[in-house]
Enzyme design. Sequence first.
Site, PDB file in Angstrom:
ATOM      1  N   GLU A  54       0.984  -1.214   0.000  1.00  0.00           N
ATOM      2  CA  GLU A  54       0.052   0.045   0.047  1.00  0.00           C
ATOM      3  C   GLU A  54       0.708   1.313  -0.047  1.00  0.00           C
ATOM      4  O   GLU A  54       0.552   2.308  -0.527  1.00  0.00           O
ATOM      5  CB  GLU A  54      -0.824   0.130   1.266  1.00  0.00           C
ATOM      6  CG  GLU A  54      -2.182  -0.602   1.007  1.00  0.00           C
ATOM      7  CD  GLU A  54      -3.456  -0.342   1.961  1.00  0.00           C
ATOM      8  OE1 GLU A  54      -3.272   0.689   2.736  1.00  0.00           O
ATOM      9  OE2 GLU A  54      -4.533  -0.882   1.780  1.00  0.00           O
TER      10      GLU A  54
ATOM     11  N   HIS B 132       8.918 -26.666  -0.051  1.00  0.00           N
ATOM     12  CA  HIS B 132       8.127 -27.405  -0.388  1.00  0.00           C
ATOM     13  C   HIS B 132       6.956 -26.887  -1.447  1.00  0.00           C
ATOM     14  O   HIS B 132       6.063 -27.777  -1.825  1.00  0.00           O
ATOM     15  CB  HIS B 132       7.507 -28.792   0.379  1.00  0.00           C
ATOM     16  CG  HIS B 132       8.523 -29.132   1.222  1.00  0.00           C
ATOM     17  ND1 HIS B 132       9.365 -30.288   0.848  1.00  0.00           N
ATOM     18  CD2 HIS B 132       9.468 -28.880   2.110  1.00  0.00           C
ATOM     19  CE1 HIS B 132      10.217 -30.929   1.995  1.00  0.00           C
ATOM     20  NE2 HIS B 132      10.193 -29.742   2.675  1.00  0.00           N
TER      21      HIS B 132
ATOM     22  N   LYS C 199     -14.063   1.212  -3.374  1.00  0.00           N
ATOM     23  CA  LYS C 199     -14.800   1.682  -1.892  1.00  0.00           C
ATOM     24  C   LYS C 199     -16.155   2.431  -2.325  1.00  0.00           C
ATOM     25  O   LYS C 199     -17.164   2.344  -1.963  1.00  0.00           O
ATOM     26  CB  LYS C 199     -13.929   2.367  -0.973  1.00  0.00           C
ATOM     27  CG  LYS C 199     -12.968   1.625  -0.147  1.00  0.00           C
ATOM     28  CD  LYS C 199     -12.716   2.625   1.040  1.00  0.00           C
ATOM     29  CE  LYS C 199     -11.453   2.164   1.671  1.00  0.00           C
ATOM     30  NZ  LYS C 199     -10.803   3.062   2.499  1.00  0.00           N
TER      31      LYS C 199
END
Length: 475
Positions: free
Chosen positions: A301, A330, A444
């Site tokens: 951010e 792995h 938003k």
Amino acid sequence: MKKKVISEQSRNSQRIKLDVNNMFAEKVGTEHGFTREELNQLQERIRQADLKIRQQRPGFMELPAQSKEVVAEIMALVAEKSGAYDNFVVLGIGGSALGNIALQTALNDPYYNYREEVRQGRPRLFVPDNIDPVRFNSLLEMLELERTAFNVISKSGGTAETMSQFLIARQAVSEQLGAEKVADHFIATTSKDCGYLIEIARREGLKTFVIPDNVGGRFSVLTPVGLVSAAFCGIDIEELLAGAAYMDQLCQTTDLWQNPAYLNGSLQYLAYQQGKPLSVMMPYVHALKDLADWYRQLWAESLGKEVDREGNRVNVGPTPIKALGATDQHSQVQLYMEGPYDKVVTFLEVEDYGVEAQIPTAYRDIQGVSYLGGHSLNQLIQTEKKATELALTARGRLNTTITLPEVNEFTMGQLIYMLELQTALVGELFNIDAFNQPGVELGKHYTYGVLGREGYTHKKKEYEKRPPKSKDLII
Ligand code: PA5
């Protein structure tokens, strides 16, 4: 609480170390490695960047020195509420949640919530950091609300996810315990004078903690945002701040060879500029797994930006990736070893895990298993880290290591502060504003429009006019 006296010597023995050997040509080869000269050439820009940072004086830099009253206020609440709660729930998202999780994972027992003997009367901690309905409902159903405290954390005081969590939890408390009990079960942590949460807190008579105006969400872990839940769960918040203050001292110099935040930041910046946009953080300490998650948000951010300070379009930003040793050996390491040369790996390691897990000797006739006997998991994980580091280095893959003597409050405070300052520096080197996040606003605003928030009707219209999906592209 009795004050611990900690000597300078023991502070220094807890200093975290940064090893950048494997960023240099002498270790990884000339194709990918840097020269000391290249770094020296950055020195003047680092001085300028440091000047700008200190002129702006972002709020996180003030926290180690100015938090005495805040600590006292938090500790007073913890003492007052001692024994009152079995559960402590953080309602918040992003920068208002991740620091809480990182501190808890790092500094408390891995099974803290399940082990009464470890908690010693302290509450369990839950930080949903999301609004998934299944998970949130299940949490509320599980909790005995009579014995639960909620800390609602929102700097803006209006984040839809957080306020929705609050509205649901408040209704549950009101219905089960009575509306007059809300103030006994909710704390609000928010800005002093802006946003809806402070207004609600006043109306409801909630205990409130303040997030300083000049500290952004993702830089706020050392404010009440992270400190309140930590203190309720027995973490020594004074030591956390002492660790941050210690790192602040180490980072006073602008000599990039001496300043860990600036040295690491410079190398990350150079790596990005030279075609390595992916930045992996890989702890070989499970306790630091969520610190890597917190850092991922801090880095993304802060540094992912469209425009520079002059308004030029730059679309810049390294992509942070979290991995975990040994688990991701792995899963990810094949890619890191043989995939594109587009990454720099930051290992986190610890010298002393605080416990030793011995591997017993058995099956002496099966050499492929019996060689493990007599060693410990400590040795195994530490050796695997060194082996992976060596293997990457041998393949010309850039990597650095940050070593913590132990994972404790003092070393965590150092690490958090170092990574925050490193982020501020890289922001300056990119000439962007590391402290805003305009890119998250549009999504938003569409959500507000669709849900009918006043002032966002135009966004609802835009949303409704979105081009239809092509049916043939959905199979
Ligand atoms: O770092 C940030 O600024 C964000 O991640 C915020 O913390 C997040 O969006 C939550 O915002 P607020 O604390 O205002 O509810």
